[in-house]
Design an enzyme around this catalytic site. Sequence first.
Site, PDB file in Angstrom:
ATOM      1  N   SER A 164       0.837  -1.192   0.000  1.00 29.59           N
ATOM      2  CA  SER A 164       0.000   0.000   0.000  1.00 29.59           C
ATOM      3  C   SER A 164       0.884   1.259   0.000  1.00 29.59           C
ATOM      4  O   SER A 164       1.736   1.406  -0.873  1.00 29.59           O
ATOM      5  CB  SER A 164      -0.958  -0.042   1.199  1.00 29.59           C
ATOM      6  N   ASP A 326      -9.001  -6.371  -4.597  1.00 33.54           N
ATOM      7  CA  ASP A 326      -8.659  -5.017  -4.154  1.00 33.54           C
ATOM      8  C   ASP A 326      -9.400  -3.990  -5.005  1.00 33.54           C
ATOM      9  O   ASP A 326      -9.179  -3.879  -6.205  1.00 33.54           O
ATOM     10  CB  ASP A 326      -7.145  -4.822  -4.279  1.00 33.54           C
ATOM     11  N   HIS A 355      -8.421  -4.890  -0.335  1.00 36.15           N
ATOM     12  CA  HIS A 355      -7.086  -4.321  -0.155  1.00 36.15           C
ATOM     13  C   HIS A 355      -6.407  -4.841   1.108  1.00 36.15           C
ATOM     14  O   HIS A 355      -5.201  -5.100   1.107  1.00 36.15           O
ATOM     15  CB  HIS A 355      -7.200  -2.790  -0.108  1.00 36.15           C
TER      16      HIS A 355
END
Length: 388
Positions: A164, A326, A355
Amino acid sequence: MTATSTRAGSGPTSAPGSGVADRRRYADIGDLTLESGRVLPGVRMAYETWGTLNPAGDNAVLVLHALTGDSHVVGPAGPGQPTPGWWDGLIGPGAPLDDREYFVVAANVLGGCRGTTGPSTPAPDGRPWGSRFPRVTVRDQVAAEAALADLLGIRSFAAVIGGSMGGMRALEWAIMYPDRVRRCIAIATTPYFSGDQIAWSVPQLNAIRADPNFRGGDYYDGEPPLAGMAIARQIAHTTYRSRHELNIRFGRAPQDGEDPAAGGRFAVQSYLDHHGVKLGRRFDPNSYLVLTESMNSHDIGRGRGGVSAALAMIRAELTVAVVDSDRLFPPEQGALLATAPTARPLITIHSDYGHDGFLIEIEQVGAVIREAMRRAVNLDGARPATTP
């Protein structure tokens, strides 16, 4: 930028009777010149380490956390650390990052609130930075991490790993310091923050700033804007999970003992309420703003001739993994990263969790990292060969 001193203790300390060590160390990296040209004085970095740096200074691995993470990658909650490690099982003997072989480093990001200089830390006048804290970019954050690496005697990294927001920094590490990174492992991330991702972040920023307790960002002598941050977290957390999971796990079920038709909550509302309140116990709203805005500015192609040109600057072996469900960082963004000349074939992590799968699917993530670490690599820009 001049590194002035390090404040590393002789070993982890424990709260009396807790039996749990506080692994954090602190390094003063000096003044940091930001991309904006502004100088941020007296920057301090909080970090944790596992293992021992070898004499050549090249067996280090840098693990980079996501938006509300910190340096505490593995281990239980303890003094100064309200939550357990966010990638527990990643580091240790026999783990994907074996600390008998590697010197693993994790730092709290610049602008954060777990020991590294950020809005809640004192400015030179002794008052919290608050609204005066400058905007920082992902590249500024990486420059601070590089100064920390210099201070620790790290000449090069066997790998830089992040998911991320941490994956954004991992990519910038590989581009900004191509001769210092042998492997770049980027998980559930993107080459640039898209219009859709910026659109999701804007109401989060607005929710915090609209809280009456925000006071322009200078709230440290009063109540923090936790109501606004709770709403921001609810918005964000919805994007972190998949539609499938929320529908299967909660659907239209009411919260226990409540009737939505009579003003009660749905179970999914209670779930989001919980996560919104939970974050306020451990995270500074100003840091949430600063770090979210740093992600909004993320674009590896900025000033480099575009994404393809930036990817061509990477000399490290690039491993890219995406989460198939995601909806915040969709797989096509990872597929674009995997077009880099030094990239291995794209890896897909299968998860119902969206995610957050990059944090939840520990076995799959561990397998990605273990496989990447076993490969022999060089820095000549060619695809490395797989070792037997």
